[in-house]
Design a protein around this motif. Structure first.
Motif, PDB file in Angstrom:
ATOM      1  N   ARG A 103     -21.926   9.026 -20.266  1.00 16.89           N
ATOM      2  CA  ARG A 103     -22.626   7.991 -19.504  1.00 16.89           C
ATOM      3  C   ARG A 103     -24.071   8.422 -19.320  1.00 16.89           C
ATOM      4  O   ARG A 103     -24.371   9.597 -19.308  1.00 16.89           O
ATOM      5  CB  ARG A 103     -21.961   7.813 -18.132  1.00 16.89           C
ATOM      6  N   LYS A 104     -24.937   7.463 -19.190  1.00 10.50           N
ATOM      7  CA  LYS A 104     -26.361   7.733 -18.954  1.00 10.50           C
ATOM      8  C   LYS A 104     -26.703   7.340 -17.523  1.00 10.50           C
ATOM      9  O   LYS A 104     -26.195   6.356 -17.001  1.00 10.50           O
ATOM     10  CB  LYS A 104     -27.240   6.919 -19.914  1.00 10.50           C
ATOM     11  N   LYS A 106     -29.437   6.033 -14.621  1.00  6.37           N
ATOM     12  CA  LYS A 106     -30.396   4.926 -14.701  1.00  6.37           C
ATOM     13  C   LYS A 106     -31.776   5.392 -15.159  1.00  6.37           C
ATOM     14  O   LYS A 106     -32.588   4.598 -15.586  1.00  6.37           O
ATOM     15  CB  LYS A 106     -30.466   4.169 -13.383  1.00  6.37           C
ATOM     16  N   HIS A 107     -32.011   6.703 -15.118  1.00  8.97           N
ATOM     17  CA  HIS A 107     -33.288   7.248 -15.584  1.00  8.97           C
ATOM     18  C   HIS A 107     -33.211   7.729 -17.032  1.00  8.97           C
ATOM     19  O   HIS A 107     -34.149   8.330 -17.534  1.00  8.97           O
ATOM     20  CB  HIS A 107     -33.728   8.400 -14.676  1.00  8.97           C
ATOM     21  N   GLY A 108     -32.060   7.502 -17.690  1.00  2.00           N
ATOM     22  CA  GLY A 108     -31.918   7.845 -19.091  1.00  2.00           C
ATOM     23  C   GLY A 108     -31.297   9.205 -19.362  1.00  2.00           C
ATOM     24  O   GLY A 108     -31.009   9.543 -20.490  1.00  2.00           O
ATOM     25  N   GLY A 109     -31.080  10.002 -18.330  1.00  2.00           N
ATOM     26  CA  GLY A 109     -30.470  11.314 -18.517  1.00  2.00           C
ATOM     27  C   GLY A 109     -28.959  11.231 -18.588  1.00  2.00           C
ATOM     28  O   GLY A 109     -28.365  10.169 -18.423  1.00  2.00           O
ATOM     29  N   GLN A 110     -28.340  12.380 -18.844  1.00  2.09           N
ATOM     30  CA  GLN A 110     -26.883  12.453 -18.943  1.00  2.09           C
ATOM     31  C   GLN A 110     -26.259  12.355 -17.547  1.00  2.09           C
ATOM     32  O   GLN A 110     -26.650  13.065 -16.632  1.00  2.09           O
ATOM     33  CB  GLN A 110     -26.474  13.787 -19.592  1.00  2.09           C
ATOM     34  N   ALA A 111     -25.297  11.462 -17.383  1.00  3.27           N
ATOM     35  CA  ALA A 111     -24.499  11.354 -16.156  1.00  3.27           C
ATOM     36  C   ALA A 111     -23.114  11.908 -16.475  1.00  3.27           C
ATOM     37  O   ALA A 111     -22.792  12.211 -17.633  1.00  3.27           O
ATOM     38  CB  ALA A 111     -24.415   9.902 -15.708  1.00  3.27           C
ATOM     39  N   ALA A 112     -22.294  12.029 -15.466  1.00  2.53           N
ATOM     40  CA  ALA A 112     -20.928  12.541 -15.666  1.00  2.53           C
ATOM     41  C   ALA A 112     -20.165  11.640 -16.634  1.00  2.53           C
ATOM     42  O   ALA A 112     -20.357  10.419 -16.652  1.00  2.53           O
ATOM     43  CB  ALA A 112     -20.200  12.628 -14.334  1.00  2.53           C
ATOM     44  N   ASN A 113     -19.298  12.254 -17.428  1.00  5.37           N
ATOM     45  CA  ASN A 113     -18.474  11.512 -18.379  1.00  5.37           C
ATOM     46  C   ASN A 113     -17.510  10.588 -17.649  1.00  5.37           C
ATOM     47  O   ASN A 113     -17.058  10.889 -16.549  1.00  5.37           O
ATOM     48  CB  ASN A 113     -17.659  12.476 -19.240  1.00  5.37           C
ATOM     49  N   ALA A 114     -17.154   9.489 -18.300  1.00  7.44           N
ATOM     50  CA  ALA A 114     -16.113   8.582 -17.808  1.00  7.44           C
ATOM     51  C   ALA A 114     -14.831   8.938 -18.548  1.00  7.44           C
ATOM     52  O   ALA A 114     -14.808   8.965 -19.781  1.00  7.44           O
ATOM     53  CB  ALA A 114     -16.506   7.134 -18.077  1.00  7.44           C
ATOM     54  N   TYR A 115     -13.789   9.242 -17.801  1.00  8.43           N
ATOM     55  CA  TYR A 115     -12.535   9.723 -18.390  1.00  8.43           C
ATOM     56  C   TYR A 115     -11.545   8.591 -18.604  1.00  8.43           C
ATOM     57  O   TYR A 115     -11.408   7.686 -17.781  1.00  8.43           O
ATOM     58  CB  TYR A 115     -11.918  10.802 -17.498  1.00  8.43           C
ATOM     59  N   ASP A 116     -10.845   8.679 -19.724  1.00  6.67           N
ATOM     60  CA  ASP A 116      -9.809   7.718 -20.093  1.00  6.67           C
ATOM     61  C   ASP A 116      -8.502   8.493 -20.234  1.00  6.67           C
ATOM     62  O   ASP A 116      -8.399   9.409 -21.055  1.00  6.67           O
ATOM     63  CB  ASP A 116     -10.186   7.044 -21.410  1.00  6.67           C
ATOM     64  N   LEU A 117      -7.523   8.129 -19.434  1.00  9.60           N
ATOM     65  CA  LEU A 117      -6.229   8.827 -19.426  1.00  9.60           C
ATOM     66  C   LEU A 117      -5.150   8.036 -20.172  1.00  9.60           C
ATOM     67  O   LEU A 117      -3.958   8.281 -19.974  1.00  9.60           O
ATOM     68  CB  LEU A 117      -5.794   9.080 -17.975  1.00  9.60           C
ATOM     69  N   SER A 118      -5.544   7.112 -21.034  1.00 15.55           N
ATOM     70  CA  SER A 118      -4.582   6.229 -21.717  1.00 15.55           C
ATOM     71  C   SER A 118      -3.506   6.991 -22.482  1.00 15.55           C
ATOM     72  O   SER A 118      -2.336   6.603 -22.453  1.00 15.55           O
ATOM     73  CB  SER A 118      -5.295   5.296 -22.685  1.00 15.55           C
ATOM     74  N   GLY A 119      -3.887   8.051 -23.181  1.00 17.41           N
ATOM     75  CA  GLY A 119      -2.897   8.828 -23.936  1.00 17.41           C
ATOM     76  C   GLY A 119      -1.856   9.448 -23.024  1.00 17.41           C
ATOM     77  O   GLY A 119      -0.651   9.379 -23.300  1.00 17.41           O
TER      78      GLY A 119
END
Length: 165
Positions: A103-104, A106-119
């Motif tokens: 995720r980015k 709002k200032h264009g830098g790296q934000a924390a990842n969004a996790y997907d637990l579907s598996g």
């Protein structure tokens, strides 16, 4: 399948408050299926994997929006090195249990990842279906054993059933 009502939820919360105390529950709680712990070994999860998953779940408030705790936050909360978190997440990703998207801010830098637990959710679902089928089969077998025992009990009582007395 039973549906969860507001009354059921309220009763569960009261029971949780009895166990943990009202302040602990008021401070927040995390819901997860027991089969995740019951099938931990079959899922190939070690203790650190479980805690990472629980920490991610702690941040998952709505089904439609992915949780996004930072890896640094996970490491600090668990009191482990960041490399431990990265190593375990990489393995969970290789196993197809957890994925993430960057995720980015709002200032264009790296934000924390969004996790997907579907598996993980799919496997837990499959194990839960197996568990429920096994419970149903066991209940049917208990009922069948009970039906087989009744005639023998009537014969011992002189052939009289409950209606004959």
């Amino acid at each position: 399948m039973a549906t969860n009502t507001a009354q059921d939820t309220s009763k569960t919360l009261r029971e949780s408050e009895k166990k943990w105390g009202k302040p602990a529950i008021a401070a927040g709680f995390t819901l997860f299926p027991s089969v995740l712990l019951h099938k931990q070994h079959a899922l190939g999860l070690d203790c650190i994997d479980i805690v990472i998953i629980l920490q991610i779940l702690k941040h998952w408030w709505h089904a439609e929006s992915a949780p996004f705790p930072s890896q640094v936050q996970l490491a600090k909360t668990m009191n482990v090195d960041l490399s431990t978190i990265k190593r375990h997440l990489a393995r969970l990703k290789r196993e197809g249990l957890v994925t993430w998207t960057s995720r980015k801010s709002k200032h264009g830098g790296q934000a924390a990842n969004a996790y997907d637990l579907s598996g993980l959710i799919k496997l837990v679902h499959d194990f839960a279906v197996e568990e429920l089928a096994a419970r149903e089969k066991e209940a049917d077998e208990r009922k069948a054993r009970g039906r087989r025992k009744r005639p023998a009990l009537r014969a011992l009582a002189g052939g009289k059933g409950a209606a004959d007395e």
